[in-house]
Design a protein around this motif. Structure first.
Motif, PDB file in Angstrom:
ATOM      1  N   ARG A  95      -1.021   0.182   7.877  1.00 34.82           N
ATOM      2  CA  ARG A  95      -0.812  -1.249   8.119  1.00 34.82           C
ATOM      3  C   ARG A  95      -1.587  -2.099   7.127  1.00 34.82           C
ATOM      4  N   GLY A  96      -2.746  -1.623   6.736  1.00 37.64           N
ATOM      5  CA  GLY A  96      -3.510  -2.206   5.647  1.00 37.64           C
ATOM      6  C   GLY A  96      -3.584  -3.714   5.621  1.00 37.64           C
ATOM      7  N   LEU A  97      -3.359  -4.242   4.430  1.00 37.80           N
ATOM      8  CA  LEU A  97      -3.507  -5.670   4.172  1.00 37.80           C
ATOM      9  C   LEU A  97      -2.526  -6.504   4.983  1.00 37.80           C
ATOM     10  N   MET A  98      -1.317  -5.988   5.206  1.00 39.01           N
ATOM     11  CA  MET A  98      -0.280  -6.809   5.808  1.00 39.01           C
ATOM     12  C   MET A  98      -0.621  -7.213   7.238  1.00 39.01           C
ATOM     13  N   ILE A  99      -1.198  -6.298   8.019  1.00 37.89           N
ATOM     14  CA  ILE A  99      -1.564  -6.677   9.382  1.00 37.89           C
ATOM     15  C   ILE A  99      -2.736  -7.659   9.365  1.00 37.89           C
ATOM     16  N   LEU A 100      -3.622  -7.551   8.365  1.00 34.25           N
ATOM     17  CA  LEU A 100      -4.718  -8.508   8.270  1.00 34.25           C
ATOM     18  C   LEU A 100      -4.186  -9.913   8.007  1.00 34.25           C
ATOM     19  N   ILE A 101      -3.180 -10.022   7.141  1.00 34.10           N
ATOM     20  CA  ILE A 101      -2.560 -11.325   6.911  1.00 34.10           C
ATOM     21  C   ILE A 101      -1.944 -11.833   8.212  1.00 34.10           C
ATOM     22  N   PHE A 102      -1.228 -10.961   8.884  1.00 34.11           N
ATOM     23  CA  PHE A 102      -0.549 -11.303  10.132  1.00 34.11           C
ATOM     24  C   PHE A 102      -1.537 -11.855  11.159  1.00 34.11           C
ATOM     25  N   ILE A 103      -2.626 -11.130  11.388  1.00 34.63           N
ATOM     26  CA  ILE A 103      -3.552 -11.543  12.448  1.00 34.63           C
ATOM     27  C   ILE A 103      -4.425 -12.715  12.026  1.00 34.63           C
ATOM     28  N   ASN A 104      -4.679 -12.874  10.722  1.00 38.98           N
ATOM     29  CA  ASN A 104      -5.408 -14.062  10.280  1.00 38.98           C
ATOM     30  C   ASN A 104      -4.610 -15.323  10.556  1.00 38.98           C
ATOM     31  N   ILE A 105      -3.293 -15.240  10.392  1.00 36.05           N
ATOM     32  CA  ILE A 105      -2.442 -16.381  10.732  1.00 36.05           C
ATOM     33  C   ILE A 105      -2.540 -16.661  12.232  1.00 36.05           C
ATOM     34  N   GLY A 106      -2.487 -15.598  13.033  1.00 36.92           N
ATOM     35  CA  GLY A 106      -2.600 -15.767  14.480  1.00 36.92           C
ATOM     36  C   GLY A 106      -3.925 -16.386  14.884  1.00 36.92           C
ATOM     37  N   LEU A 107      -5.012 -15.957  14.229  1.00 35.92           N
ATOM     38  CA  LEU A 107      -6.337 -16.514  14.530  1.00 35.92           C
ATOM     39  C   LEU A 107      -6.418 -17.975  14.106  1.00 35.92           C
ATOM     40  N   MET A 150       0.834  -1.203   0.000  1.00 38.24           N
ATOM     41  CA  MET A 150       0.000   0.000   0.000  1.00 38.24           C
ATOM     42  C   MET A 150       0.865   1.247   0.000  1.00 38.24           C
ATOM     43  N   LEU A 151       1.939   1.229   0.770  1.00 34.09           N
ATOM     44  CA  LEU A 151       2.858   2.352   0.810  1.00 34.09           C
ATOM     45  C   LEU A 151       3.439   2.614  -0.581  1.00 34.09           C
ATOM     46  N   ALA A 152       3.832   1.542  -1.260  1.00 37.43           N
ATOM     47  CA  ALA A 152       4.370   1.685  -2.612  1.00 37.43           C
ATOM     48  C   ALA A 152       3.330   2.290  -3.548  1.00 37.43           C
ATOM     49  N   ARG A 153       2.076   1.841  -3.405  1.00 35.83           N
ATOM     50  CA  ARG A 153       1.013   2.362  -4.281  1.00 35.83           C
ATOM     51  C   ARG A 153       0.787   3.850  -4.034  1.00 35.83           C
ATOM     52  N   ILE A 154       0.778   4.281  -2.759  1.00 38.74           N
ATOM     53  CA  ILE A 154       0.588   5.692  -2.434  1.00 38.74           C
ATOM     54  C   ILE A 154       1.714   6.533  -3.029  1.00 38.74           C
ATOM     55  N   LEU A 155       2.947   6.063  -2.875  1.00 39.95           N
ATOM     56  CA  LEU A 155       4.093   6.815  -3.374  1.00 39.95           C
ATOM     57  C   LEU A 155       4.089   6.899  -4.894  1.00 39.95           C
ATOM     58  N   TYR A 156       3.721   5.812  -5.565  1.00 35.79           N
ATOM     59  CA  TYR A 156       3.682   5.835  -7.029  1.00 35.79           C
ATOM     60  C   TYR A 156       2.565   6.747  -7.529  1.00 35.79           C
ATOM     61  N   GLU A 157       1.409   6.727  -6.851  1.00 31.54           N
ATOM     62  CA  GLU A 157       0.303   7.587  -7.261  1.00 31.54           C
ATOM     63  C   GLU A 157       0.678   9.067  -7.148  1.00 31.54           C
ATOM     64  N   ARG A 158       1.539   9.401  -6.196  1.00 35.26           N
ATOM     65  CA  ARG A 158       1.929  10.789  -5.983  1.00 35.26           C
ATOM     66  C   ARG A 158       3.273  11.111  -6.642  1.00 35.26           C
ATOM     67  N   ASN A 159       3.785  10.157  -7.437  1.00 37.99           N
ATOM     68  CA  ASN A 159       5.039  10.354  -8.179  1.00 37.99           C
ATOM     69  C   ASN A 159       6.222  10.606  -7.256  1.00 37.99           C
ATOM     70  N   LEU A 160       6.209   9.940  -6.099  1.00 38.66           N
ATOM     71  CA  LEU A 160       7.248  10.157  -5.092  1.00 38.66           C
ATOM     72  C   LEU A 160       8.280   9.036  -5.058  1.00 38.66           C
ATOM     73  N   GLN A 161       8.100   7.994  -5.888  1.00 38.42           N
ATOM     74  CA  GLN A 161       8.954   6.812  -5.767  1.00 38.42           C
ATOM     75  C   GLN A 161      10.424   7.102  -6.064  1.00 38.42           C
ATOM     76  N   ASN A 162      10.706   8.126  -6.848  1.00 35.94           N
ATOM     77  CA  ASN A 162      12.088   8.444  -7.202  1.00 35.94           C
ATOM     78  C   ASN A 162      12.651   9.624  -6.418  1.00 35.94           C
ATOM     79  N   THR A 163      11.944  10.060  -5.386  1.00 36.58           N
ATOM     80  CA  THR A 163      12.464  11.096  -4.508  1.00 36.58           C
ATOM     81  C   THR A 163      13.235  10.446  -3.357  1.00 36.58           C
ATOM     82  N   SER A 164      14.045  11.232  -2.675  1.00 37.18           N
ATOM     83  CA  SER A 164      14.771  10.690  -1.523  1.00 37.18           C
ATOM     84  C   SER A 164      13.794  10.212  -0.457  1.00 37.18           C
ATOM     85  N   LEU A 165      12.682  10.947  -0.260  1.00 35.31           N
ATOM     86  CA  LEU A 165      11.668  10.545   0.708  1.00 35.31           C
ATOM     87  C   LEU A 165      11.060   9.202   0.313  1.00 35.31           C
TER      88      LEU A 165
END
Length: 454
Positions: A376-388, A168-183
């Motif tokens: 945290r998006g999808l990744m925490i859902l995967i994490f906690i589904n494994i725990g459940l 999700m972080l990658a998608r946000i950065l690409y949508e805002r054209n930030l992927q090639n900035t230092s940030l």
């Protein structure tokens, strides 16, 4: 013979009946995910946040509360195991695509960026891990399941809060054209370290829980290490010619797709078999794939759309069917939930922000990155589904962490935009050469002067 025909016909009728129950459920899931995804975009949130919310709304929290009979009709008990299998396949493929998308060739990051990315990864994980563990210690008696040790519960809760939604972080950065900035580069690299460490962390917890510690846990951990070593040191070199061929010819056909999917499914089966869940196998299989741009682009183009529009919404809904948010109405549950939410937010936002500020970044960039790392998006859902699924946490903790996932993910982009308004972001893009500043159009009197001067 007639008896055999009757049995075969009965089995066929039963299978057809099951298909006629599963397909309408998938149609409802896709329609709800599309609608909530569009609404999320309208309020300037990532589409995946809307899809997460759609899964919760289709569960007992809303649909089951206002139309219980309808929900039971759409999602009868015999459909849920099918949804579980499809969601597991979807998660394995998605984590494979996350692994494929990792650029682990070293990139073009300077030494200062790399150091700050390492600091970002540590500051994004350690404070959340410690705060989550502290909350786990405080709430152990009231929230833990019987048979789950206090250390195990504390580690799981801390690990869940320390994760960042790298895709999700990658998608946000690409949508805002930030992927090639230092940030953008620093944030992506730090988040990738964060997630890789979290998955390793969960693999160890899962192995400990599945085998109740001792020698058996060490065997599972040893098999996991051996699996990673074989995939990266043996399978990856064997697949390298495939990547070179795709890079050279630009072709990625069905034969190559069979091979890639075979590796992913086999890896998922092995990790599931040894007790650390199939998503780990998918992720490591992605890391083992060729790392050249043409191969990555071909695989992502072929597989990402179907995975994200069909299989992931099924996973969100399966999670939603296990989420009972209206069970958190009493103060007995509200208190622990708020503790978990505050610990997760403070650990990421202030942990990352203060660490980067101390490393010399401006307050704006530091707090902007802290906001993004809270997604945290999808990744925490995967994490906690494994725990459940493995019995490390129960329904109440699972529901709380689902709500934490939704709230912190919804806050990520507004926190970024508060720290980096559009005009500040534009100035940064121009300063780093990502965006070319256009000269303003001359007024009428200026155009006349320019023309006379020529």
């Amino acid at each position: 013979m007639s008896r055999s025909i009757q049995i075969a016909a009965a089995v066929t009728d039963k299978n057809l009946e099951l298909v006629l129950k599963v397909l309408p459920a998938i149609v409802v899931i896709m329609a709800a995910s599309w609608a909530c995804g569009r609404l999320a975009l309208m309020v300037k949130q990532p589409r995946v946040l809307g899809e997460m919310v759609a899964g919760v709304l289709l569960g007992p929290t809303l649909l089951g509360a206002v139309w219980a009979d309808g929900q039971k009709f759409i999602f009868p008990p015999e459909v849920k195991p099918i949804l579980y299998v499809l969601s597991t396949i979807g998660l394995t493929l998605f984590m494979f695509l996350v692994g494929v998308g990792f650029d682990h060739s070293g990139g073009t990051n300077g030494k200062q960026e790399a150091r700050r990315a390492g600091l970002l990864a540590v500051s994004g994980m350690v404070p959340s891990l410690l705060l989550g563990g502290a909350v786990g210690w405080l709430t152990y008696d009231s929230l833990s399941k019987p048979g789950v040790g206090s250390v195990e519960f504390m580690l799981f809760l801390g690990g869940a809060l320390s994760i960042t939604a790298f895709p999700m972080l990658a998608r946000i950065l690409y949508e805002r054209n930030l992927q090639n900035t230092s940030l953008g580069r620093m944030t992506l690299l730090g988040a990738s370290f964060d997630d890789a460490a979290a998955w390793c962390f969960l693999a160890v917890i899962s192995a400990m829980h599945a085998n109740a510690g001792g020698a058996k846990a060490l065997v599972t951990i040893g098999l996991s290490v051996a699996f990673v070593a074989v995939m990266l040191l043996v399978v990856r070199p064997l697949l390298k010619p495939l990547g070179e061929r795709v890079q050279r010819t630009g072709e990625f056909g069905l034969d190559q797709m069979y091979l890639v999917l075979g590796v992913v499914i086999a890896a998922g089966f092995f990790t599931d078999y040894i007790g650390i869940y199939s998503v780990f196998g998918g992720f490591v299989a992605g890391l083992a794939m060729p790392n050249n741009p043409a191969f990555r682009e071909a695989v992502l183009k072929r597989m990402m759309d179907v995975t994200t529009t069909l299989l992931l919404p099924i996973f969100f809904t399966f999670s939603g069917l296990n989420t009972q948010l209206n069970g958190l109405g009493g103060w007995a549950m509200i208190g622990p939930f708020l503790l978990i939410l505050v610990a997760g937010f403070i650990g990421k936002y202030f942990g990352c922000g203060l660490a980067l500020r101390g490393a010399g970044l401006s307050w704006r960039k530091s707090l902007a990155i802290g906001g993004l790392m809270n997604a945290r998006g999808l990744m925490i859902l995967i994490f906690i589904n494994i725990g459940l699924a493995q019995g490390i946490i129960g329904q109440e903790v699972f529901s709380m962490l689902v709500l934490v996932a939704v709230v912190t993910t919804a806050l990520a982009l507004p926190l970024y935009r508060w720290a980096m308004p559009d005009h500040v972001e534009r100035e940064m893009l121009i300063e780093e050469g990502v965006l070319v500043e256009q000269a303003p159009e001359p007024r009428g009197d200026q155009r006349e002067l320019v023309g006379s001067a020529g």
